[in-house]
Design an enzyme around this catalytic site. Structure first.
Site, mmCIF file in Angstrom:
data_model
loop_
_atom_site.group_PDB
_atom_site.id
_atom_site.type_symbol
_atom_site.label_atom_id
_atom_site.label_comp_id
_atom_site.label_asym_id
_atom_site.label_seq_id
_atom_site.Cartn_x
_atom_site.Cartn_y
_atom_site.Cartn_z
ATOM 1 N N HIS A 246 40.136 37.861 48.538
ATOM 2 C CA HIS A 246 38.973 37.670 48.250
ATOM 3 C C HIS A 246 39.137 37.518 46.532
ATOM 4 C CE1 HIS A 246 36.668 39.585 51.208
ATOM 5 N NE2 HIS A 246 37.905 40.738 51.053
HETATM 6 O O1 RIB Z 1 34.970 43.750 48.761
HETATM 7 C C1 RIB Z 1 35.944 43.024 48.441
HETATM 8 C C2 RIB Z 1 36.673 43.401 47.222
HETATM 9 O O2 RIB Z 1 36.880 44.921 46.985
HETATM 10 C C3 RIB Z 1 37.924 43.152 46.264
HETATM 11 O O3 RIB Z 1 37.408 43.009 44.899
HETATM 12 C C4 RIB Z 1 39.189 44.616 46.730
HETATM 13 O O4 RIB Z 1 40.127 44.146 46.450
HETATM 14 C C5 RIB Z 1 38.160 45.532 47.132
HETATM 15 O O5 RIB Z 1 38.214 45.766 45.896
#
Ligand code: RIB
Ligand code: CA
Length: 318
Positions: A246
């Site tokens: 992500h």
């Molecule tokens: O949902 C994904 C996010 O939540 C990303 O930033 C991961 O590192 C967690 O923080």
């Protein structure tokens, strides 16, 4: 060179975001702030220091931030029993213990002082719960006029991950997110799960990263292979043996804007609903009255994303 500050809860995907920001020729990672999220903030700080040590960029300063959500005494509960966070990130990243040390200055103070003093534009990229950002805005409201663009990893329209309706970063501190989205930033780009789940990294990609023979290629392959193992078990992706990364997609957007496809919509944060707390309410049909628009990413180019990581991480010799 585009300047940026990353706000992280390192975290396996945060680690890749830090490496991409620290190593890409067109980016200057001015500093990294850490916050409570994937793990208690001191783990996130240690993990961030470990990543910067591994890639030989320990001169990039790390500032530790808040240890608790902005308004709630602790995380909203209940968390799922097979909660992804603990499994997909754990406490310490599988990297050598850090030899560098965090800065004495706290993250919120660093953010305020840096934006107060800078004469250059610095993009702010929070890829974690928005606790530090909301605190900085509360202490120094003028911050909203000094940040040229906020690029947030968080939220989801058709997707939730920590609950059926919410994504972790927003869910973990919904009041902070509400403060940030209402503050009036000039430009917010939101990279939600709808986009990050389209930029999946496969085991074959990990093999290509490892074949680079560089510390960044190796570290990325290690953390992404771990993510793939967990996703295959408890949150299978559309492509078998793949995982979203992500946070790194937000950094990729800074150097290759077309790696994501955005649409402009109003975005509000649910802070109350028993089933919906932490949801990003993206008004795609304009049923609300809010007119402030956010550039929301609904698609992503996985090939371009992976190629960018290969090209960036391949340059650094181990
Ligand atoms: O949902 C994904 C996010 O939540 C990303 O930033 C991961 O590192 C967690 O923080
Ligand atoms: Ca994160």
């Amino acid at each position: 060179m585009k300047k940026l500050i990353l706000d992280v809860d390192t975290g396996t995907d945060d680690a890749v975001a830090v490496m991409l920001a620290a190593l890409h020729d067109d980016l200057e990672l001015v500093g990294v702030t850490t916050v409570n999220g994937n793990a208690e903030v001191h783990y996130c700080t240690e993990n961030t220091l470990r990543v910067l040590d591994v890639i030989g960029r320990s001169e990039i300063p790390v500032f530790e931030g808040l240890a608790k959500p902005f308004a709630r005494p602790d995380f909203p509960t209940p968390r799922r029993k097979d909660d992804l966070t603990d499994k997909i990130h754990g406490k310490y990243l599988d990297l050598p213990p850090a030899t560098s040390r965090k800065q004495e200055t706290g993250a919120v103070e660093y953010l305020i002082e840096t934006y107060r003093a800078t004469t250059d534009p610095i993009t702010l990229v929070p890829v974690a719960p928005l606790t530090n950002i909301a605190a900085a805005l509360t202490l120094y409201p003028k911050l909203v006029d000094l940040v040229p663009e906020l690029v947030i990893m968080g939220g989801g329209h058709l997707h939730g991950n920590v609950t059926p309706s919410a994504e972790f970063n927003i869910w973990a501190d919904p009041e902070a997110a509400d403060v940030v989205f209402k503050a009036g930033f000039e430009k917010i780009t939101l990279v939600p799960l709808d986009a990050t789940h389209k930029a999946l990294v496969t085991r074959d990609d990990c093999a290509a990263l490892r074949a680079l023979g560089t510390p960044a290629g190796d570290a990325t392959a290690t953390v992404v292979e771990h993510r793939i193992g967990v996703h295959d078990k408890i949150q299978r992706m559309e492509i078998a043996h793949s995982a979203p990364v992500h946070d790194a997609l937000c950094v990729a957007y800074l150097v290759e804007p077309n790696v994501i496809t955005t649409q402009a919509h109003p975005v509000a944060i649910e802070t109350q609903g028993a089933l919906t707390v932490g949801r990003t309410v993206i008004d795609v049909r304009r049923r609300g009255t809010d007119t402030r628009l956010v550039d929301v990413a609904f698609d992503a180019d996985a090939r371009a994303f992976v190629d960018l990581m290969l090209n960036t991480f391949g340059k650094q010799r181990g």
